[in-house]
Design a protein around this motif. Structure first.
Motif, PDB file in Angstrom:
ATOM      1  N   ASN A 305       0.828  -1.197   0.000  1.00 31.21           N
ATOM      2  CA  ASN A 305       0.000   0.000   0.000  1.00 31.21           C
ATOM      3  C   ASN A 305       0.870   1.258   0.000  1.00 31.21           C
ATOM      4  N   ILE A 306       0.427   2.272  -0.711  1.00 30.74           N
ATOM      5  CA  ILE A 306       1.040   3.598  -0.670  1.00 30.74           C
ATOM      6  C   ILE A 306       0.113   4.469   0.169  1.00 30.74           C
ATOM      7  N   LEU A 307       0.569   4.854   1.355  1.00 27.73           N
ATOM      8  CA  LEU A 307      -0.260   5.570   2.323  1.00 27.73           C
ATOM      9  C   LEU A 307       0.247   7.002   2.496  1.00 27.73           C
ATOM     10  N   GLY A 308      -0.611   7.968   2.201  1.00 28.47           N
ATOM     11  CA  GLY A 308      -0.306   9.365   2.460  1.00 28.47           C
ATOM     12  C   GLY A 308       0.774   9.967   1.586  1.00 28.47           C
ATOM     13  N   GLU A 309       1.145   9.292   0.494  1.00 26.22           N
ATOM     14  CA  GLU A 309       2.184   9.796  -0.408  1.00 26.22           C
ATOM     15  C   GLU A 309       1.608   9.909  -1.816  1.00 26.22           C
ATOM     16  N   ASP A 310       1.961  11.007  -2.520  1.00 29.08           N
ATOM     17  CA  ASP A 310       1.465  11.178  -3.884  1.00 29.08           C
ATOM     18  C   ASP A 310       2.538  10.976  -4.945  1.00 29.08           C
ATOM     19  N   HIS A 311       3.691  10.486  -4.534  1.00 28.87           N
ATOM     20  CA  HIS A 311       4.708  10.106  -5.505  1.00 28.87           C
ATOM     21  C   HIS A 311       5.641   9.078  -4.883  1.00 28.87           C
ATOM     22  N   VAL A 312       6.273   8.298  -5.742  1.00 27.16           N
ATOM     23  CA  VAL A 312       7.308   7.344  -5.339  1.00 27.16           C
ATOM     24  C   VAL A 312       8.468   7.521  -6.307  1.00 27.16           C
ATOM     25  N   PRO A 313       9.669   7.092  -5.937  1.00 26.87           N
ATOM     26  CA  PRO A 313      10.806   7.245  -6.848  1.00 26.87           C
ATOM     27  C   PRO A 313      10.539   6.570  -8.194  1.00 26.87           C
ATOM     28  N   PRO A 362      11.389   5.414   0.345  1.00 25.95           N
ATOM     29  CA  PRO A 362      11.765   6.110   1.588  1.00 25.95           C
ATOM     30  C   PRO A 362      11.223   5.372   2.807  1.00 25.95           C
ATOM     31  N   GLU A 363      12.103   5.065   3.747  1.00 25.28           N
ATOM     32  CA  GLU A 363      11.704   4.251   4.902  1.00 25.28           C
ATOM     33  C   GLU A 363      10.621   4.927   5.733  1.00 25.28           C
ATOM     34  N   ALA A 364      10.658   6.251   5.870  1.00 29.72           N
ATOM     35  CA  ALA A 364       9.668   6.957   6.684  1.00 29.72           C
ATOM     36  C   ALA A 364       8.265   6.799   6.119  1.00 29.72           C
ATOM     37  N   ALA A 365       8.156   6.716   4.800  1.00 27.72           N
ATOM     38  CA  ALA A 365       6.845   6.591   4.156  1.00 27.72           C
ATOM     39  C   ALA A 365       6.394   5.142   4.045  1.00 27.72           C
TER      40      ALA A 365
END
Length: 378
Positions: A305-313, A362-365
């Motif tokens: 899941n991608i939570l609270g992020e609108d982009h990934v590398p 990113p580990e934080a995300a």
């Protein structure tokens, strides 16, 4: 074929994408605004539930927490699948627990709490630790309290009392805390004829009550058989039509039902790349009377899941077997913004690809992905 989906979120969106090759046209009804929208563009198509129902040949739902008057109107149309009873059972833990008991399906011992006397009885009879869950509108870890020791009872009750006082329709379900080995889920589909196809059990990892990773791979046959028997008992009791998901706790080789979801489900997103026919297409096949599709695992697959992020590398797209799915939402902390499916021909190769993905994200995300990495080859 025209299908109306109650709810205008990402599950309606993915149903629309899966329905297009089948010549199924999806519209979505936003229960909060009384508007009919296009599930991909969210362009307004009209207003009013009556108009939406009249234009549809079949009605289904993408979530459980739908106001009762809307469910009743849809049920009266004769077009609604899987039907009001199933949707209500998925949205009210009191009804859900009664359904599981009626079907003879194992779940945690529980009591329903409406007042302080009920609370004290639950603590006395069920012991501690306990987990308390709101009967209505609880999902992704929301509406939950934990009692780890009796000395915390007064403080926990005060929080729950304030919650109950704010909504006369609410109640709280107290459950014995289950010391489980793993969290698993089963997604299956049932046709109107009673035919059932099920996907393999999926292992899930949650962070702060929200699903983070689902892993689909070859599974223990005994566990799969248990899960399929429970699925059949519940689906047959409801005369269910469509996709149904069941979340389990595995406790020393035995399964206990945690909750059901009468719809396509987050833990089944892996089927888009890991199965011949995905859960979204199979749900539409079932509710429109088409033959059910193959649910066998084609290759080991992970969903992140991608939570609270609108982009990934962008570099993650260079990983073989990786597919990125965005939902077109506005960014908000903790919101489900999209997901990543990662597949490979073997568990060893999947683990290697997952390790590379973890290095790029990113580990934080994306916390705690390392914890799931070790499970891939088990």
């Amino acid at each position: 074929m025209k299908v109306l989906v109650l709810g205008a979120g990402q599950l309606a969106r993915m149903m629309a994408l899966a329905g297009a090759p089948l010549n199924i046209v999806i519209s979505a009804y936003d229960v909060n605004t009384d508007t009919i929208v296009h599930p991909l563009t969210l362009q307004k198509l009209g207003t009013g539930l009556s108009n939406a129902i009249a234009d549809a040949e079949v009605i289904t739902a993408e979530f459980e927490h739908i106001p009762l008057p809307i469910l009743e109107q849809c049920q009266q149309s004769g077009k609604f699948l899987p039907g009001s009873e199933a949707i209500q059972a998925g949205g009210d833990r009191r009804l859900e627990k009664a359904l599981l008991a009626r079907c003879g399906v194992a779940s945690a011992s529980y009591l329903v709490i409406n007042n302080e006397a009920d609370f004290k009885q639950a603590v006395s009879e069920l012991g501690s630790p306990l987990i308390f869950k709101s009967a209505l509108a609880g999902y992704d870890g929301k509406g939950q309290w934990r009692l780890k020791a009796p000395g915390q009872a007064d403080a926990v009750w005060q929080q729950m009392a304030d919650f109950l006082a704010a909504d006369a329709k609410q109640a709280i379900v107290a459950e014995q805390f289950i010391g489980f080995n793993r969290e698993l889920s089963l997604v299956g589909v049932r046709a109107g004829s009673g035919e059932v196809n099920v996907y393999p059990l999926t292992e899930n990892h949650h962070v702060n009550g929200v699903l983070s990773v689902s892993l689909a791979r070859p599974v223990n046959i005994m566990l799969q058989q248990q899960a399929e028997q429970m699925f059949a008992a519940i689906a047959d009791n409801l005369n269910y039509v469509g996709v149904l998901a069941i979340e389990f706790f595995e406790v020393d080789g035995k399964l206990l039902v945690n909750e059901i979801a009468p719809r396509v489900h987050n833990s089944g997103h892996w089927t888009q790349q890991g199965a011949d026919v995905c859960q979204f297409a199979n749900h539409l096949r079932a509710v429109t009377g088409m033959p059910l599709g193959n649910t066998e695992l084609l290759r080991p697959t992970l969903m992140i899941n991608i939570l609270g992020e609108d982009h990934v590398p962008a570099a993650i797209l260079s990983i073989a077997g990786l597919h990125l799915h965005w939902y077109g939402k506005q960014k908000r902390p903790g919101r489900k913004m999209g997901h990543i499916n990662l597949s490979a021909d073997s568990l060893a190769e999947l683990k290697a690809r997952f390790a590379r993905l973890i290095d790029l994200l990113p580990e934080a995300a994306f916390p705690e992905l390392e914890q799931m990495l070790g499970r891939v080859s088990d």
